[in-house]
Design a protein around this motif. Structure first.
Motif, PDB file in Angstrom:
ATOM      1  N   LEU A 195     -27.300  -0.180  42.156  1.00 50.63           N
ATOM      2  CA  LEU A 195     -26.108  -0.578  42.891  1.00 50.63           C
ATOM      3  C   LEU A 195     -26.211  -2.007  43.390  1.00 50.63           C
ATOM      4  O   LEU A 195     -25.278  -2.779  43.258  1.00 50.63           O
ATOM      5  CB  LEU A 195     -25.866   0.368  44.069  1.00 50.63           C
ATOM      6  CG  LEU A 195     -25.475   1.780  43.686  1.00 50.63           C
ATOM      7  CD1 LEU A 195     -25.331   2.644  44.927  1.00 50.63           C
ATOM      8  CD2 LEU A 195     -24.200   1.799  42.885  1.00 50.63           C
TER       9      LEU A 195
ATOM     10  N   MET B 125     -23.887  -4.700  41.526  1.00 54.04           N
ATOM     11  CA  MET B 125     -22.752  -5.229  42.252  1.00 54.04           C
ATOM     12  C   MET B 125     -22.925  -6.702  42.594  1.00 54.04           C
ATOM     13  O   MET B 125     -22.075  -7.293  43.210  1.00 54.04           O
ATOM     14  CB  MET B 125     -22.545  -4.438  43.559  1.00 54.04           C
ATOM     15  CG  MET B 125     -22.212  -2.981  43.340  1.00 54.04           C
ATOM     16  SD  MET B 125     -20.693  -2.714  42.443  1.00 54.04           S
ATOM     17  CE  MET B 125     -19.506  -3.008  43.727  1.00 54.04           C
TER      18      MET B 125
ATOM     19  N   ASN C  87     -10.680  -4.200  44.834  1.00 53.19           N
ATOM     20  CA  ASN C  87     -11.210  -2.867  45.082  1.00 53.19           C
ATOM     21  C   ASN C  87     -11.078  -1.977  43.852  1.00 53.19           C
ATOM     22  O   ASN C  87     -12.010  -1.246  43.498  1.00 53.19           O
ATOM     23  CB  ASN C  87     -10.495  -2.247  46.283  1.00 53.19           C
ATOM     24  CG  ASN C  87     -11.166  -0.998  46.769  1.00 53.19           C
ATOM     25  OD1 ASN C  87     -12.375  -0.966  46.958  1.00 53.19           O
ATOM     26  ND2 ASN C  87     -10.383   0.042  46.977  1.00 53.19           N
TER      27      ASN C  87
ATOM     28  N   ALA D  93     -13.711  -3.078  41.429  1.00 55.54           N
ATOM     29  CA  ALA D  93     -15.054  -2.729  41.914  1.00 55.54           C
ATOM     30  C   ALA D  93     -15.326  -1.236  41.754  1.00 55.54           C
ATOM     31  O   ALA D  93     -16.428  -0.834  41.373  1.00 55.54           O
ATOM     32  CB  ALA D  93     -15.213  -3.159  43.371  1.00 55.54           C
ATOM     33  N   ILE D  94     -14.327  -0.412  42.007  1.00 49.17           N
ATOM     34  CA  ILE D  94     -14.494   1.032  41.841  1.00 49.17           C
ATOM     35  C   ILE D  94     -14.744   1.376  40.373  1.00 49.17           C
ATOM     36  O   ILE D  94     -15.607   2.199  40.048  1.00 49.17           O
ATOM     37  CB  ILE D  94     -13.282   1.794  42.410  1.00 49.17           C
ATOM     38  CG1 ILE D  94     -13.312   1.721  43.933  1.00 49.17           C
ATOM     39  CG2 ILE D  94     -13.255   3.245  41.929  1.00 49.17           C
ATOM     40  CD1 ILE D  94     -12.051   2.219  44.605  1.00 49.17           C
TER      41      ILE D  94
ATOM     42  N   GLU E 114     -16.098  -0.591  38.144  1.00 50.70           N
ATOM     43  CA  GLU E 114     -17.451  -1.056  37.852  1.00 50.70           C
ATOM     44  C   GLU E 114     -18.488  -0.076  38.405  1.00 50.70           C
ATOM     45  O   GLU E 114     -19.462   0.259  37.744  1.00 50.70           O
ATOM     46  CB  GLU E 114     -17.691  -2.449  38.439  1.00 50.70           C
ATOM     47  CG  GLU E 114     -16.902  -3.541  37.770  1.00 50.70           C
ATOM     48  CD  GLU E 114     -17.418  -3.893  36.383  1.00 50.70           C
ATOM     49  OE1 GLU E 114     -18.547  -3.516  36.024  1.00 50.70           O
ATOM     50  OE2 GLU E 114     -16.666  -4.541  35.649  1.00 50.70           O
ATOM     51  N   PHE E 115     -18.270   0.394  39.626  1.00 49.64           N
ATOM     52  CA  PHE E 115     -19.180   1.351  40.251  1.00 49.64           C
ATOM     53  C   PHE E 115     -19.243   2.639  39.439  1.00 49.64           C
ATOM     54  O   PHE E 115     -20.328   3.145  39.146  1.00 49.64           O
ATOM     55  CB  PHE E 115     -18.744   1.652  41.687  1.00 49.64           C
ATOM     56  CG  PHE E 115     -19.554   2.727  42.339  1.00 49.64           C
ATOM     57  CD1 PHE E 115     -20.792   2.440  42.877  1.00 49.64           C
ATOM     58  CD2 PHE E 115     -19.089   4.034  42.390  1.00 49.64           C
ATOM     59  CE1 PHE E 115     -21.558   3.434  43.463  1.00 49.64           C
ATOM     60  CE2 PHE E 115     -19.846   5.030  42.966  1.00 49.64           C
ATOM     61  CZ  PHE E 115     -21.085   4.738  43.516  1.00 49.64           C
ATOM     62  N   ASN E 116     -18.080   3.159  39.066  1.00 51.53           N
ATOM     63  CA  ASN E 116     -18.044   4.396  38.290  1.00 51.53           C
ATOM     64  C   ASN E 116     -18.741   4.228  36.940  1.00 51.53           C
ATOM     65  O   ASN E 116     -19.453   5.127  36.493  1.00 51.53           O
ATOM     66  CB  ASN E 116     -16.606   4.875  38.114  1.00 51.53           C
ATOM     67  CG  ASN E 116     -16.014   5.401  39.400  1.00 51.53           C
ATOM     68  OD1 ASN E 116     -16.732   5.751  40.336  1.00 51.53           O
ATOM     69  ND2 ASN E 116     -14.703   5.444  39.471  1.00 51.53           N
TER      70      ASN E 116
ATOM     71  N   THR F  50     -21.183   2.124  36.292  1.00 53.86           N
ATOM     72  CA  THR F  50     -22.618   2.055  36.596  1.00 53.86           C
ATOM     73  C   THR F  50     -23.170   3.453  36.845  1.00 53.86           C
ATOM     74  O   THR F  50     -24.256   3.801  36.367  1.00 53.86           O
ATOM     75  CB  THR F  50     -22.868   1.158  37.822  1.00 53.86           C
ATOM     76  OG1 THR F  50     -22.417  -0.157  37.513  1.00 53.86           O
ATOM     77  CG2 THR F  50     -24.337   1.114  38.193  1.00 53.86           C
ATOM     78  N   MET F  51     -22.423   4.274  37.572  1.00 54.88           N
ATOM     79  CA  MET F  51     -22.884   5.632  37.859  1.00 54.88           C
ATOM     80  C   MET F  51     -22.940   6.473  36.587  1.00 54.88           C
ATOM     81  O   MET F  51     -23.867   7.271  36.419  1.00 54.88           O
ATOM     82  CB  MET F  51     -21.977   6.291  38.908  1.00 54.88           C
ATOM     83  CG  MET F  51     -22.110   5.660  40.282  1.00 54.88           C
ATOM     84  SD  MET F  51     -23.821   5.579  40.887  1.00 54.88           S
ATOM     85  CE  MET F  51     -24.255   7.300  40.939  1.00 54.88           C
TER      86      MET F  51
END
Length: 93
Positions: free
Chosen positions: A14, A18, A65, A68-69, A71-73, A75-76
Motif C-alpha cells: 500500500l 500509493m 478519489n 485512487a480507489i 488503483e487500491f482495488n 493492488t489488492m
C-alpha cells in the motif's frame, strides 16, 4: 504466511503502491482551499468565493478519489492473487 507477515506485506504494497507509481495515471490530490477563518466576519464576496472554491475542490477530489480507489482495488487483487499463488506453491511441497 503469518498474519503479521501478511499485514507487513500489505502495508508495504500500500505504501509503495500509493506513492506515485500506482497513482501515476490519477490526477494529483487537490489541495483543500483556504476558507474564511471566521464566518461571522466573512463578507458576502468572500463566502461566494469560498463556495466556488469548495465546489471546484469537491469535483477534483471526487475524480482523484475514484481513481485512487480503482488503483487500491487493483493492488489488492494483485496482492490476493500473489498470496493465493504463494500458499498454493507451499501446499504442493
Amino acid at each position: 504466511m503469518t498474519k503479521t507477515l501478511r499485514t507487513a506485506a500489505l502495508a508495504a504494497l500500500l505504501v509503495g503502491g500509493m506513492s506515485g507509481a500506482a497513482l501515476a495515471e490519477c490526477p494529483a490530490m487537490p489541495k483543500a482551499p483556504a476558507m474564511p477563518a471566521d464566518g461571522t466576519k466573512a463578507t458576502g464576496k468572500e463566502m461566494e468565493a469560498a463556495v466556488k472554491e469548495i465546489e471546484t475542490y469537491q469535483d477534483a477530489f471526487a475524480k482523484f478519489n475514484e481513481c485512487a480507489i480503482k488503483e487500491f482495488n487493483g493492488t489488492m487483487e494483485t496482492f490476493n492473487k500473489t498470496i493465493a499463488d504463494y500458499q498454493a506453491k507451499n501446499k504442493k511441497k
